[in-house]
Design an enzyme around this catalytic site. Structure first.
Site, PDB file in Angstrom:
ATOM      1  N   ASP A 224       0.850  -1.186   0.000  1.00 57.97           N
ATOM      2  CA  ASP A 224       0.000   0.000   0.000  1.00 57.97           C
ATOM      3  C   ASP A 224       0.890   1.242   0.000  1.00 57.97           C
ATOM      4  O   ASP A 224       1.816   1.356   0.810  1.00 57.97           O
ATOM      5  CB  ASP A 224      -0.904   0.005   1.236  1.00 57.97           C
ATOM      6  CG  ASP A 224      -1.958   1.095   1.166  1.00 57.97           C
ATOM      7  OD1 ASP A 224      -3.040   0.831   0.620  1.00 57.97           O
ATOM      8  OD2 ASP A 224      -1.689   2.202   1.660  1.00 57.97           O
ATOM      9  N   ASN A 232      -2.747  13.098  -3.573  1.00 52.76           N
ATOM     10  CA  ASN A 232      -3.990  13.505  -4.236  1.00 52.76           C
ATOM     11  C   ASN A 232      -4.458  14.875  -3.771  1.00 52.76           C
ATOM     12  O   ASN A 232      -4.895  15.711  -4.572  1.00 52.76           O
ATOM     13  CB  ASN A 232      -5.092  12.474  -3.965  1.00 52.76           C
ATOM     14  CG  ASN A 232      -5.005  11.272  -4.893  1.00 52.76           C
ATOM     15  OD1 ASN A 232      -4.442  11.352  -5.977  1.00 52.76           O
ATOM     16  ND2 ASN A 232      -5.548  10.148  -4.458  1.00 52.76           N
ATOM     17  N   HIS A 237      -5.920  14.303  -8.435  1.00 60.27           N
ATOM     18  CA  HIS A 237      -6.029  12.868  -8.734  1.00 60.27           C
ATOM     19  C   HIS A 237      -5.315  12.473 -10.023  1.00 60.27           C
ATOM     20  O   HIS A 237      -4.887  11.323 -10.159  1.00 60.27           O
ATOM     21  CB  HIS A 237      -7.507  12.481  -8.817  1.00 60.27           C
ATOM     22  CG  HIS A 237      -8.191  12.489  -7.484  1.00 60.27           C
ATOM     23  ND1 HIS A 237      -8.112  11.449  -6.603  1.00 60.27           N
ATOM     24  CD2 HIS A 237      -8.952  13.443  -6.873  1.00 60.27           C
ATOM     25  CE1 HIS A 237      -8.803  11.736  -5.502  1.00 60.27           C
ATOM     26  NE2 HIS A 237      -9.324  12.940  -5.647  1.00 60.27           N
ATOM     27  N   GLU A 266      -4.890   2.474  -3.842  1.00 59.27           N
ATOM     28  CA  GLU A 266      -3.426   2.527  -3.904  1.00 59.27           C
ATOM     29  C   GLU A 266      -2.799   1.238  -3.399  1.00 59.27           C
ATOM     30  O   GLU A 266      -1.632   1.226  -2.986  1.00 59.27           O
ATOM     31  CB  GLU A 266      -2.905   3.724  -3.099  1.00 59.27           C
ATOM     32  CG  GLU A 266      -3.200   3.685  -1.619  1.00 59.27           C
ATOM     33  CD  GLU A 266      -4.525   4.352  -1.250  1.00 59.27           C
ATOM     34  OE1 GLU A 266      -4.641   4.804  -0.098  1.00 59.27           O
ATOM     35  OE2 GLU A 266      -5.431   4.411  -2.099  1.00 59.27           O
TER      36      GLU A 266
END
Length: 352
Positions: A224, A232, A237, A266
């Site tokens: 992750d 972001n 984004h 993610e």
């Protein structure tokens, strides 16, 4: 006229005061800020008392211990991850079901067209043979009775129609084959992530099941990206998507020969066929290589900075369902996050 049904919204509104009170009591008892994120956690805890989240909150607050904001941040990531995974699973399953149904219908239609084409071709051959026989009879006997002339004319017309039917059926068959190939491609797309091009969660699940059925015990790694929300929030984004693509490319390169998938958001998942030590070595190399990169905006050359990721790795047992081994790897991932991120945790609570 039928009586109006009470809407879900009205029913929910009638229950709201008691629900607000329970949520408020939770926030006050824990002495935490009533932010939207914290409110969402409180809502999930008080409305789903048997959920894994509620049980984890109970475990963390056992003995009168209050939740810290760090606890809430970690719990919030789990809530968001769980919802994204559920939504992605539903969409993928619906798309694959529709594609499978369309594929089955198209296969059936193709079979019908092929049979009709064969029957029309055979019937046409019989008609042509009959017409040739009539013509030979007329040539041998001279003038034919009127009914023979009528049969000859009707047969010629039928031959023309059968030939036209053959042509149309051949076109239909060709179009059906093109659509069938397109459906096969669509089903393939249903197993891939449109952003990164990696296999998606469904493909990962199917591959794991295949390997377990073959008697293998693969390692499952869950990676992750750390602080991805900050990327972001700061750059948007679109830039976040570029970072995900860069991470996916780096993971694919470092884990060549292994199955790398984007599991959602993610988060990436990897299947390793070797030992857990081999999996750790590969992930560690990828972690170091990605950590050395300095990401910049291609338009302005503005520095985004270092991007790291945390990983949990667990070894599957013989015939073990993916849900269990993934749950262990996911718990190890969050342990890695809690320990400061940018590290690897493996079975046995060993950090790398």
């Amino acid at each position: 006229m039928a009586p109006l049904q009470q809407s879900d919204a009205v029913a929910s509104a009638q229950k709201s005061p008691a629900l607000y009170q329970r949520i408020g009591e939770f926030l006050v008892a824990q002495r935490i800020e009533p932010s939207p994120a914290n409110y969402a956690i409180a809502y999930a805890v008080v409305t789903e008392t048997d959920s894994a989240l509620a049980q984890e909150v109970a475990a963390r607050t056992d003995g009168g211990v209050r939740l810290t904001q760090r606890d809430l941040d970690e719990l919030g990531m789990k809530v968001e991850h769980s919802q994204l995974a559920a939504d992605s699973q539903q969409v993928t399953e619906a798309a694959e079901l529709l594609a499978a149904r369309a594929q089955a219908q198209m296969d059936g239609f193709t079979d019908v067209v092929v049979r009709m084409h064969t029957q029309a071709r055979d019937f046409g051959r019989d008609l042509i043979a009959s017409a040739d026989a009539i013509e030979r009879s007329r040539a041998e006997q001279g003038a034919s009775p009127p009914f023979v002339e009528d049969v000859s004319r009707i047969t010629a017309a039928m031959i023309a129609r059968v030939r036209e039917a053959e042509r149309r059926l051949e076109e239909a068959h060709r179009e059906a084959e093109e659509l069938r190939r397109a459906l096969e491609a669509a089903r393939g797309d249903a197993l891939s992530d449109p952003l990164t091009g990696l296999p998606n969660r469904r493909a990962f699940e199917e591959t794991y099941a295949e390997r377990i059925a073959a008697g293998q015990t693969p390692c499952v790694a869950v990676c992750d990206v750390d602080h991805f929300k900050h990327v972001n929030d700061r750059f948007g984004h679109t830039v976040g998507d570029r970072v995900l693509c860069a991470i996916s490319a780096a993971l694919s390169e470092a884990c060549a020969g292994h199955f790398v998938a984007r599991h959602g958001g993610e988060e990436f998942a990897i299947l390793f066929d070797g030992s857990i030590a081999d999996a750790v070595a590969v992930i560690e190399e990828a972690r170091i290589n990605i950590g050395r990169k300095r990401f910049r905006l291609r338009e302005s050359d503005v520095l985004i900075g270092t991007v790291t990721f945390s990983t949990g790795i667990s070894l599957a047992l013989a015939n073990e369902p993916l849900a269990k081994v993934f749950e262990r790897a996911d718990a190890l991932l969050y342990a890695a996050k809690a320990s400061g991120r940018d590290c690897i945790f493996v079975d046995g609570d060993v950090s790398i």
